[in-house]
Design a protein around this motif. Structure first.
Motif, short mmCIF file in Angstrom:
data_model
loop_
_atom_site.label_atom_id
_atom_site.label_comp_id
_atom_site.label_asym_id
_atom_site.label_seq_id
_atom_site.Cartn_x
_atom_site.Cartn_y
_atom_site.Cartn_z
N GLY A 133 0.82 -1.20 0.00
CA GLY A 133 0.00 0.00 0.00
C GLY A 133 0.86 1.26 0.00
O GLY A 133 2.09 1.20 0.10
N GLY A 134 0.19 2.39 -0.11
CA GLY A 134 0.92 3.65 -0.09
C GLY A 134 0.14 4.77 -0.74
O GLY A 134 -1.07 4.64 -0.98
N LEU A 135 0.86 5.83 -1.04
CA LEU A 135 0.28 7.01 -1.67
C LEU A 135 0.62 6.99 -3.16
O LEU A 135 1.78 6.79 -3.53
N VAL A 136 -0.39 7.21 -3.98
CA VAL A 136 -0.19 7.21 -5.43
C VAL A 136 -1.06 8.31 -6.03
O VAL A 136 -2.13 8.62 -5.49
N GLN A 137 -0.62 8.86 -7.13
CA GLN A 137 -1.40 9.88 -7.81
C GLN A 137 -2.52 9.25 -8.64
O GLN A 137 -2.43 8.08 -9.04
N PRO A 138 -3.57 10.01 -8.89
CA PRO A 138 -4.64 9.50 -9.77
C PRO A 138 -4.06 9.04 -11.10
O PRO A 138 -3.13 9.62 -11.63
N ARG A 139 -4.64 7.94 -11.58
CA ARG A 139 -4.24 7.26 -12.82
C ARG A 139 -2.96 6.44 -12.65
O ARG A 139 -2.48 5.84 -13.62
N GLY A 140 -2.43 6.41 -11.43
CA GLY A 140 -1.24 5.60 -11.16
C GLY A 140 -1.60 4.16 -10.85
O GLY A 140 -2.76 3.75 -10.94
N SER A 141 -0.56 3.39 -10.49
CA SER A 141 -0.72 1.96 -10.23
C SER A 141 -0.05 1.57 -8.92
O SER A 141 0.93 2.20 -8.49
N LEU A 142 -0.59 0.52 -8.31
CA LEU A 142 0.02 -0.10 -7.14
C LEU A 142 -0.23 -1.60 -7.23
O LEU A 142 -1.23 -2.03 -7.82
N ARG A 143 0.66 -2.37 -6.61
CA ARG A 143 0.42 -3.80 -6.51
C ARG A 143 0.45 -4.19 -5.04
O ARG A 143 1.47 -3.97 -4.36
N LEU A 144 -0.62 -4.75 -4.57
CA LEU A 144 -0.70 -5.26 -3.21
C LEU A 144 -0.34 -6.75 -3.20
O LEU A 144 -0.67 -7.48 -4.14
N SER A 145 0.30 -7.15 -2.12
CA SER A 145 0.65 -8.56 -1.93
C SER A 145 0.08 -9.04 -0.62
O SER A 145 -0.03 -8.28 0.35
#
Length: 116
Positions: free
Chosen positions: A9-21
Motif C-alpha cells: 500500500g501507499g500514496l499514489v497519484q490518480p491514474r497511477g498503479s500499485l500492486r498489493l501482496s
C-alpha cells in the motif's frame, strides 16, 4: 490458524498503479478462496476481488477492468494489481481467506491513498 500479511500500500497519484501482496503463513490456496476487501471509514466494506482454489475470479463492479487478482502458489502469495487508480479507490485494503466472498481469516490491512 492462518496468518495473512499484506504489503504494497501507499500514496499514489490518480491514474497511477500499485500492486498489493498478501502472503499466507502456509499453503492454503488449494483449500481457500483468497481475496481483497476494502474499507472506508463510515462506509460499508466492499469486495474488490477474489480468486477461488480452482482459479475462478470475481471482481467488484467498481474495479472491473482496472484491477487484476493473481496468485503464486509456490510463494503462498496473492496479488492485487491496481491500475488507473482513482481517488475513490482510497481505502484500507484487507486480504482474506475463506469461501468465495465469505472471509474466515483476515490480514491486518494496508492503506491505499490516491491523491494528487
Amino acid at each position: 490458524q492462518v496468518q495473512l500479511v499484506e504489503s504494497g500500500g501507499g500514496l499514489v497519484q490518480p491514474r497511477g498503479s500499485l500492486r498489493l501482496s498478501c502472503a499466507a503463513s502456509r499453503s492454503i490456496f488449494s483449500i481457500y478462496t483468497m481475496g481483497w476487501y476494502r474499507q472506508v471509514p463510515g462506509k460499508q466494506r466492499e469486495l474488490a476481488a477474489y480468486i477461488t482454489s480452482i482459479s475462478r475470479i470475481n471482481y467488484g463492479d467498481s474495479v472491473k477492468g482496472r484491477f487484476t487478482i493473481s496468485r503464486d502458489n509456490a510463494k503462498n502469495t496473492v496479488y492485487l494489481q491496481m491500475n488507473s487508480l482513482k481517488p475513490e479507490d482510497t481505502a484500507v485494503y484487507h486480504c482474506y481467506a475463506g469461501r468465495e466472498q465469505l472471509a474466515t481469516y483476515w490480514g491486518q490491512g494496508t492503506q491505499v491513498t490516491v491523491s494528487s
